[in-house]
Design a protein around this motif. Structure first.
Motif, PDB file in Angstrom:
ATOM      1  N   ILE A  94       0.841  -1.205   0.000  1.00 54.05           N
ATOM      2  CA  ILE A  94       0.000   0.000   0.000  1.00 54.05           C
ATOM      3  C   ILE A  94       0.878   1.257   0.000  1.00 54.05           C
ATOM      4  CG2 ILE A  94      -1.739   1.295   1.303  1.00 54.05           C
ATOM      5  CD1 ILE A  94      -2.746  -1.440   2.347  1.00 54.05           C
ATOM      6  N   VAL A  95       1.951   1.203   0.825  1.00 51.21           N
ATOM      7  CA  VAL A  95       2.841   2.360   0.925  1.00 51.21           C
ATOM      8  C   VAL A  95       3.515   2.649  -0.413  1.00 51.21           C
ATOM      9  CG1 VAL A  95       5.018   3.131   1.910  1.00 51.21           C
ATOM     10  CG2 VAL A  95       3.252   2.178   3.391  1.00 51.21           C
ATOM     11  N   CYS A  98       1.122   4.309  -2.713  1.00 53.17           N
ATOM     12  CA  CYS A  98       0.914   5.715  -2.341  1.00 53.17           C
ATOM     13  C   CYS A  98       2.096   6.576  -2.764  1.00 53.17           C
ATOM     14  CB  CYS A  98       0.732   5.852  -0.825  1.00 53.17           C
ATOM     15  SG  CYS A  98      -0.819   5.259  -0.222  1.00 53.17           S
ATOM     16  N   VAL A  99       3.307   6.134  -2.405  1.00 54.96           N
ATOM     17  CA  VAL A  99       4.494   6.956  -2.643  1.00 54.96           C
ATOM     18  C   VAL A  99       4.742   7.103  -4.138  1.00 54.96           C
ATOM     19  CG1 VAL A  99       7.003   7.041  -2.371  1.00 54.96           C
ATOM     20  CG2 VAL A  99       5.564   6.460  -0.414  1.00 54.96           C
ATOM     21  N   ALA A 102       2.226   9.451  -5.556  1.00 56.40           N
ATOM     22  CA  ALA A 102       2.536  10.829  -5.168  1.00 56.40           C
ATOM     23  C   ALA A 102       3.665  11.385  -6.028  1.00 56.40           C
ATOM     24  CB  ALA A 102       2.919  10.878  -3.687  1.00 56.40           C
TER      25      ALA A 102
END
Lengths: 108, 205
Positions: A94-95, A98-99, A102
């Motif tokens: 998930i991280v 997201c990163v 972004a």
């Protein structure tokens, strides 16, 4: 069970001999972490290195250090950590999504 | 039970895994750490998106100081090692050693937190307030959340130490010590990414 019972008096010497071996791995993980941290700081403080290269190296060094600490200090390399790997890996996926999203939005 | 210090001799080598409850706590805590990873990951994503928006405030390069970050990193990394020593003392059923290493861990963690409070205070004096820019807001949120985790960890460790003193080391208290150890390592792991992504990359860019 018998071995555990004897640890108060007679087992002391046995415990002592097993101790340095036990903490050695952890101290090595510590020294390794310090070393990786030094390289990271050195890369940035040196200044005149290609910026993209420094960025990539910093991320790689951080990931190596995290792997070392999680394997040794959090015992992830030991047996019976299947759920641990599933739990952390779910978070990491998930991280990363997201990163990367972004960075994708802001950089490209 | 607490008066029976000799019962310690009957504790298994890894008292934190002796009961099903202990093993379940450890597995559950790993799932919790997965959730914590998502929490910090989204804060990192927000920081990476907003770190260029400094408005009229100071830039990361003007703000950050190598020495301060290096000291903070050394403190937290060492405290992670001393919490390993605490667990090793626990595996030898050495309650005194366990308490001593936990105390060292707490002292190092408190020093780290003190340094962070000084740092934030210093930044505010340089005109880097929470509402100065998108960079400052995402910076304080990310690093502050980590600092709050350190503060919570310190409180937790002190409570565990008090409980160990009152009840001694047994199959109920041992899993708590183990979970604290995992939590503390996790905080150190998050800090590795903070000093890399926030401080060092702030100095590069």
């Amino acid at each position: 069970m018998a071995a555990a019972n004897g640890q108060n008096s007679a087992g002391r010497s046995d415990v002592k001999t097993s101790r340095p071996e036990g903490s050695k791995k952890h101290v090595i993980a510590f020294v390794f972490s310090i070393l990786l941290t030094f390289i990271s700081f050195g890369l940035v403080m040196a200044g005149e290195i290609n910026t993209d290269f420094v960025y990539i190296m910093l991320v790689v060094l951080a990931i190596i250090q995290v792997f070392v600490q999680m394997a040794f200090w959090m015992h992830m390399k030991d047996k019976g950590h299947g759920f641990a790997i599933i739990g952390i890996l779910t978070g990491v996926i998930i991280v990363f999504t997201c990163v990367i999203m972004a960075l994708f939005w802001t950089t490209w | 039970m607490s008066s029976h210090s000799h019962v310690e001799g009957q504790l298994p080598h890894e008292p934190e895994r002796a009961t099903l409850e202990g093993r379940n706590k450890i597995t559950g805590f790993w799932l919790f750490l997965g959730g914590e990873t998502v929490l910090f990951g989204t804060l990192f994503a927000a920081y990476l998106t907003l770190r260029g928006q400094v408005m009229d405030g100071p830039t990361p390069n003007e703000l950050f100081d190598f020495l301060l970050v290096a000291i903070a990193t050394a403190l937290l990394l060492t405290s992670s090692l001393t919490s390993v020593f605490a667990l090793q003392a626990m595996h030898k059923h050495d309650t005194k050693g366990l308490l001593a290493w936990l105390l060292v861990t707490v002292v190092l963690g408190a020093a780290f937190l003190g340094l962070e409070i000084y740092e934030f205070n210093h930044y505010v004096h340089l005109g880097h307030k929470f509402s100065t820019s998108a960079f400052s807001t995402s910076f304080y949120t990310l690093v502050g959340f980590h600092g709050a985790h350190v503060a919570f960890g310190l409180l937790w460790a002190v409570l565990i130490m008090l409980q160990l003193k009152n009840r001694g080391l047994n199959t109920t208290t041992a899993p708590k010590v183990y979970l604290f150890g995992m939590y503390w390592h996790f905080i150190d792991v998050v800090w590795v990414f903070i000093f890399t992504v926030v401080y060092l990359m702030g100095k590069v860019g």
